[in-house]
Design a protein around this motif. Structure first.
Motif, PDB file in Angstrom:
ATOM      1  N   ARG A  22       0.850  -1.174   0.000  1.00 49.27           N
ATOM      2  CA  ARG A  22       0.000   0.000   0.000  1.00 49.27           C
ATOM      3  C   ARG A  22       0.893   1.233   0.000  1.00 49.27           C
ATOM      4  O   ARG A  22       2.061   1.165   0.392  1.00 49.27           O
ATOM      5  CB  ARG A  22      -0.920   0.018   1.231  1.00 49.27           C
ATOM      6  CG  ARG A  22      -1.930  -1.125   1.256  1.00 49.27           C
ATOM      7  CD  ARG A  22      -2.953  -0.990   0.137  1.00 49.27           C
ATOM      8  NE  ARG A  22      -3.980  -2.025   0.176  1.00 49.27           N
ATOM      9  CZ  ARG A  22      -3.916  -3.181  -0.482  1.00 49.27           C
ATOM     10  NH1 ARG A  22      -2.844  -3.458  -1.210  1.00 49.27           N
ATOM     11  NH2 ARG A  22      -4.887  -4.051  -0.411  1.00 49.27           N
ATOM     12  N   SER A  24       1.922   4.689   1.476  1.00 49.55           N
ATOM     13  CA  SER A  24       1.819   5.539   2.663  1.00 49.55           C
ATOM     14  C   SER A  24       2.000   6.985   2.212  1.00 49.55           C
ATOM     15  O   SER A  24       3.045   7.347   1.670  1.00 49.55           O
ATOM     16  CB  SER A  24       2.899   5.165   3.674  1.00 49.55           C
ATOM     17  OG  SER A  24       2.735   3.827   4.097  1.00 49.55           O
ATOM     18  N   ASN A  34       4.713   0.687   1.351  1.00 53.08           N
ATOM     19  CA  ASN A  34       4.818   0.405   2.785  1.00 53.08           C
ATOM     20  C   ASN A  34       5.875  -0.621   3.175  1.00 53.08           C
ATOM     21  O   ASN A  34       5.882  -1.090   4.309  1.00 53.08           O
ATOM     22  CB  ASN A  34       3.464  -0.038   3.341  1.00 53.08           C
ATOM     23  CG  ASN A  34       2.923  -1.293   2.673  1.00 53.08           C
ATOM     24  OD1 ASN A  34       3.552  -1.850   1.774  1.00 53.08           O
ATOM     25  ND2 ASN A  34       1.763  -1.738   3.106  1.00 53.08           N
ATOM     26  N   ARG A  70      -0.054  -7.653   7.164  1.00 51.05           N
ATOM     27  CA  ARG A  70       1.022  -7.750   6.175  1.00 51.05           C
ATOM     28  C   ARG A  70       1.868  -8.988   6.421  1.00 51.05           C
ATOM     29  O   ARG A  70       2.201  -9.720   5.488  1.00 51.05           O
ATOM     30  CB  ARG A  70       1.910  -6.490   6.226  1.00 51.05           C
ATOM     31  CG  ARG A  70       1.283  -5.255   5.650  1.00 51.05           C
ATOM     32  CD  ARG A  70       2.328  -4.192   5.358  1.00 51.05           C
ATOM     33  NE  ARG A  70       3.006  -3.727   6.546  1.00 51.05           N
ATOM     34  CZ  ARG A  70       2.643  -2.662   7.260  1.00 51.05           C
ATOM     35  NH1 ARG A  70       1.569  -1.973   6.901  1.00 51.05           N
ATOM     36  NH2 ARG A  70       3.345  -2.286   8.317  1.00 51.05           N
TER      37      ARG A  70
END
Length: 291
Positions: A22, A24, A34, A70
């Protein structure tokens, strides 16, 4: 035609891109994927170089994926890749294999005695006080690969290797006759989405426990990571005696990113680990486990 390992690797990367990576927003050095350290310009730049080389880039997603999620996704993606790719090598390394996440080593033949130790600690408060309330002997690796024992019928498939005599091969753990209920641990795999200085030692601690507490053959002990900075990977990769090797989820992409950035310090460390047989790509792992 795309080679099967290359195809599985691309699927592995696609899953990671879609479910784990993702963006950030508004870091010190701008937006960043990320698995970068937002406080390090080098880390951010390297990760963008890796990200743009992943297959079929999609719309950048800023939705939140927790650190725990994650880690879980990364473990499962690595397990699926390993199971699928290792199956391609069945003619090289035959056997009945299991691939599991978060299973205690006490479940396996080489470490079955640790279950008795745990029970003894639970029964004896004095012993528990002496050795610690939470015994470090019984570790739970992120991924375990195990082999099931085989029957004499399987062993005798091509010729009569064994008969009913109890005087030969009476103790080997590969025979179900000697080991009816415990799979044999073949590999212990630690998954580290990123590497930070305060989280590296538990990987080595787990490895040392596997080495010291076994009764039988030593399983493969490896780590898999997406950490973008070679100097941080070195914290678990350099040295010998505990981990077999560290595997990067996208090693060629990492190296090309460093070349494009002309980051000689990080590139030198990367080449040192690769040349010293301490760092390899995820696509090397199934072959190494076939040894």
């Amino acid at each position: 035609m795309v080679a099967e390992i290359a195809r599985l690797r691309a699927e592995y990367h696609a899953f990671i891109r879609d479910n784990i990576i993702r963006i950030s927003p508004s870091g010190v050095f701008g937006d960043y994927p990320n698995f970068a350290d937002g406080g390090s310009r080098t880390s951010v730049n390297v990760v963008w170089g890796i990200y743009k080389r992943l297959p079929e880039q999609a719309q950048l997603d800023v939705s939140l994926v927790s650190g725990q999620a994650r880690g879980s996704y990364f473990e499962n993606a690595t397990r699926v890749f390993l199971q699928s790719s290792f199956a391609l090598l069945a003619h090289i390394r035959p056997g009945r294999w299991r691939y599991e996440t978060s299973r205690s080593i006490a479940s396996f033949d080489q470490y079955r005695h640790l279950a008795y130790l745990s029970e003894a600690l639970n029964r004896d408060k004095v012993l528990k006080t002496m050795l610690g309330a939470n015994s470090d002997y019984i570790v739970t690796p992120d991924i375990v690969v195990s082999r099931l024992p085989i029957t004499d019928e399987e062993i005798n498939q091509n010729t009569t290797v064994l008969d009913d005599s109890q005087s030969v091969a009476a103790n080997t753990r590969l025979r179900t006759q000697n080991n009816p209920d415990r799979p044999i641990l073949h590999a212990s795999i630690s998954c580290k989405w990123t590497i930070r200085s305060d989280r590296t030692q538990n990987t080595r601690t787990e490895a040392l426990n596997l080495i010291r507490n076994r009764k039988g053959n030593l399983p493969h002990i490896v780590a898999v990571t997406a950490e973008p900075l070679p100097t941080r990977i070195a914290a678990i990769a350099l040295g010998t005696g505990d981990l077999d090797c560290v595997y990067h989820f996208a090693l060629p992409e990492l190296r090309q990113s460093l070349i494009d950035l002309e980051n000689e310090d990080q590139l030198d460390m990367l080449d040192l680990m690769v040349g010293g047989m301490r760092l390899r790509d995820i696509s090397d792992l199934p072959f190494d486990l076939a040894v």
